[in-house]
Design a protein around this motif. Structure first.
Motif, short mmCIF file in Angstrom:
data_model
loop_
_atom_site.label_atom_id
_atom_site.label_comp_id
_atom_site.label_asym_id
_atom_site.label_seq_id
_atom_site.Cartn_x
_atom_site.Cartn_y
_atom_site.Cartn_z
N ASP A 115 0.80 -1.25 0.16
CA ASP A 115 0.08 -0.08 0.09
C ASP A 115 0.94 1.26 0.10
O ASP A 115 0.77 2.21 0.99
CB ASP A 115 -0.89 -0.13 1.15
N PRO A 116 1.52 1.59 -0.83
CA PRO A 116 2.37 2.61 -1.08
C PRO A 116 1.69 3.85 -1.14
O PRO A 116 0.53 3.89 -2.19
CB PRO A 116 3.37 2.29 -2.14
N CYS A 117 2.09 4.95 -0.76
CA CYS A 117 1.33 6.36 -0.87
C CYS A 117 2.38 7.39 -0.86
O CYS A 117 3.48 7.16 -0.40
CB CYS A 117 0.21 6.42 -0.01
N ASP A 118 1.81 8.57 -1.11
CA ASP A 118 2.74 9.78 -0.92
C ASP A 118 2.71 10.38 0.51
O ASP A 118 1.50 10.29 1.25
CB ASP A 118 2.42 10.87 -1.95
N LEU A 119 3.56 11.05 0.78
CA LEU A 119 3.60 11.82 2.07
C LEU A 119 3.61 13.43 1.62
O LEU A 119 4.09 14.06 0.92
CB LEU A 119 4.96 11.81 2.73
N GLU A 126 2.32 8.78 11.63
CA GLU A 126 1.45 8.23 12.08
C GLU A 126 0.37 7.36 11.02
O GLU A 126 -0.74 7.25 11.27
CB GLU A 126 0.37 8.55 13.02
N LYS A 127 1.26 7.05 9.81
CA LYS A 127 0.37 6.20 8.91
C LYS A 127 1.47 5.49 8.22
O LYS A 127 2.60 5.60 8.15
CB LYS A 127 -0.35 7.08 7.99
N THR A 128 0.91 4.34 7.56
CA THR A 128 1.78 3.59 6.60
C THR A 128 1.92 4.19 5.40
O THR A 128 1.02 4.92 4.71
CB THR A 128 1.36 2.26 6.59
N TRP A 129 3.03 4.13 4.70
CA TRP A 129 3.06 4.51 3.27
C TRP A 129 3.90 3.75 2.34
O TRP A 129 4.48 4.28 1.54
CB TRP A 129 3.91 6.03 3.64
N GLY A 130 4.21 2.27 2.63
CA GLY A 130 4.73 1.21 1.67
C GLY A 130 6.05 1.20 2.03
O GLY A 130 6.81 0.62 0.84
N VAL A 161 8.64 -0.14 -3.91
CA VAL A 161 7.21 -0.23 -4.30
C VAL A 161 6.61 1.27 -4.88
O VAL A 161 6.78 2.20 -4.07
CB VAL A 161 6.26 -1.08 -3.30
N THR A 162 6.30 1.31 -5.91
CA THR A 162 5.58 2.52 -6.48
C THR A 162 4.24 2.58 -6.38
O THR A 162 3.39 1.53 -6.10
CB THR A 162 5.74 2.62 -7.78
N ALA A 163 3.70 3.88 -5.92
CA ALA A 163 2.24 4.14 -5.67
C ALA A 163 1.61 3.70 -7.17
O ALA A 163 1.97 3.98 -8.17
CB ALA A 163 2.21 5.58 -5.34
#
Length: 538
Positions: free
Chosen positions: A14-18, A206-210, A285-287
């Motif tokens: 589950d990759p995502c941006d910051l 405080e969140k996952t980002w891959g 891992v790419t979003a």
């Protein structure tokens, strides 16, 4: 060369941006801010720890570099025997204190630290409990020294730190033109495993980002002057490349081998060795790309070299071929090849055969002698049969005994002689007519499937549950076929099912959640069913 293994973890999913706000929460000015900012939620006790940081470009829109950091306390007055580090005549101890691992600084995009001179360390040498003065170092056979740290990840949350010692001061070491190369050899001092921190959920964002870790951010400019943009793929990629660049040091065991290695390298840069750890970090891992019109590329399967069915783990060793060759390299190659002759799942069965053979002779208070005689083999077969093992299992154990002989470097005796074959054939006949402890399960044929449908339709269940049970039955029936059993065009086929007349009641039990139904099929069963189907069935 050992097989390299990719580090896997659910934290890479589950990759995502910051966002820029989240990046600003991770911003620091110096490494001293790591404790109050990056590690503020980790309940860090001050022990050895590894962290990551990323430096942004002047516009705060791109990642310029990634850096590894060591923090915390490692040792206080750690006593180390220097016998392997210096050619001392008397027993000498090095007492070393490393209160702050940040003394090891790492260049950008490297997992190998800069050198740390003993001038910057707390240490002393002692002999027979007496501390040596610096002017007596040369008389005692010791000297100033340098340390260097090599770090490589061992999981998504831990890394190993290998400390190399160089038995001279930094000025003398720098005279070697290769000393800055990460592959430059040293003497292994110690190695420790440390945690990597912080995990994303225990960080300020405080969140996952891959990615399993969150890094500190060194902004290229003040956020008010350069608001920047959200970062995700480029940040993960830069951090992953840093961790993937980790290498093993050319670590020598003692002072003599260290000097020998330096002599080999004199004027020969090509002799430097590159060693990769067996565990390595995966690519970033790419979003996912936002939804929109995209060009769909047809799926094309790719061949994967090698096979997981066979592997190098087995019972063959170099000693298995000692009677054939005295060349250790040849023997090692042959054992490696022979271990691939048996599947990974079969080796445990053959190991069990060896264990059962020893149990058999231990129960008779005798010792197994190889090669196994015909009489001993028949004793083993009789012992296995008395333990209730089936003839098929006994036959597989005999194959294991044959392999045990080969791995021991012995010619296997005739394990399938006429008398052995006669005994196993008789055991199969006895096994075929013996009373089984478990009832024989009826095969699910199209006829039985139709009976199930009829029984389910007559049950008291509500229609949705009836449909659900019928769906499960048809799914299980068609899912149990091999691909070769299926044919799209079947004009007709005939099924015959014989049912044991000694059984009066046939019951099918289905369970789902808290509901359980038991259906009596005896009303629908006769001695023999015959069904003919044309075209498509169901």
């Amino acid at each position: 060369m050992p097989r390299r293994t990719l580090i896997r973890s659910a934290a890479f999913a589950d990759p995502c941006d910051l966002s820029t706000d989240e990046l600003s929460l991770l911003s620091v000015e110096t490494t001293d801010d790591f404790v109050t900012n990056l590690l503020s939620r980790t309940n860090w006790n001050g022990g050895a720890l590894g962290c990551l940081s990323a430096t942004l470009t002047g516009d705060n829109c791109r990642v310029d570099a990634a850096t590894f950091h060591l923090l915390g306390k490692l040792w206080t007055n750690k006593n180390i025997n220097v016998t392997s580090l210096w050619p001392t005549q008397a027993a000498t101890t090095l007492s070393l204190t490393i209160e702050d691992l940040s003394i090891f600084t790492f260049p950008d995009n490297s997992m190998v630290s800069n050198y740390v001179s003993s001038i910057d360390l707390q240490f002393f040498f002692s002999q027979a409990g007496v501390i040596l003065e610096e002017e007596n170092f040369s008389l005692a056979g010791v000297s100033d020294f340098c340390l260097r740290a090599y770090v490589y990840p061992t999981s998504d949350a831990y890394a190993k730190v290998v400390l190399l010692l160089f038995p001279c001061d930094l000025a003398e070491l720098s005279t070697n033109p290769l000393y800055l190369d990460p592959r430059f050899p040293g003497i292994r001092l110690k190695e420790v495993e440390i945690p990597l921190a912080p995990p994303p959920l225990l960080s300020p964002v405080e969140k996952t980002w891959g990615f399993p870790l969150i890094c500190a951010i060194f902004p290229g400019s003040d956020w008010e002057d350069a608001p920047g943009c959200a970062l995700g793929d480029s940040l993960r990629s830069t951090l992953a490349e840093l961790l993937r660049s980790a290498s093993l040091p050319d670590a020598k065991a003692n002072h003599d081998s260290y000097l020998t290695r330096l002599a080999e390298l004199a004027g020969n840069e090509d002799s430097l060795l590159s060693k990769a750890p067996t565990l390595f970090w995966p690519p970033a891992v790419t979003a996912p790309v936002p939804a929109g019109p995209t060009l769909v590329t047809p799926f094309c399967p790719e061949a994967v070299p090698g096979a997981s069915k066979y592997g190098p783990s087995g019972l063959f060793t170099s000693q298995s071929f000692a009677y054939l060759t005295t060349d250790s390299i040849v023997a090692s190659t042959l054992s490696h090849m022979a271990n691939h002759s048996i599947t990974r799942n079969t080796w445990p069965t053959y190991q069990t055969a060896n264990r059962m053979l020893k149990l058999c002779f231990d129960s008779r208070n005798t010792i197994v002698s190889y090669p196994l005689s015909q009489g001993d083999l028949l004793i083993f077969i009789s012992w296995l049969n008395n333990r209730g093992l089936s003839p098929t299992t006994i036959s597989s154990y005999l194959s294991g005994i044959r392999l045990i002989h080969l791995t021991a470097g012995l010619e296997a005796p005739d394990l399938r002689s006429d008398i052995v074959s006669q005994v196993l054939t008789g055991a199969k006949h006895i096994n075929a007519v013996s009373i089984k402890s478990k009832p024989v399960r009826m095969p699910i044929t199209p006829t039985i499937l139709r009976l199930l449908k009829l029984a389910i339709s007559r049950d008291v269940l509500c229609p949705p549950d009836c449909r659900m049970y019928w769906f499960l039955c048809t799914l299980a029936f068609h899912g149990s076929f091999r691909m070769g059993y299926k044919h799209r065009y079947i004009d007709s086929y005939k099924i015959r099912l014989s049912i044991n007349t000694d059984i009066d009641i046939y019951k099918i039990r289905l369970k789902w959640r808290s509901i359980e139904i038991t259906t009596d099929l005896s009303r629908f069963c006769s001695q023999q069913f015959e069904a003919r189907f044309g075209g498509t069935w169901l």
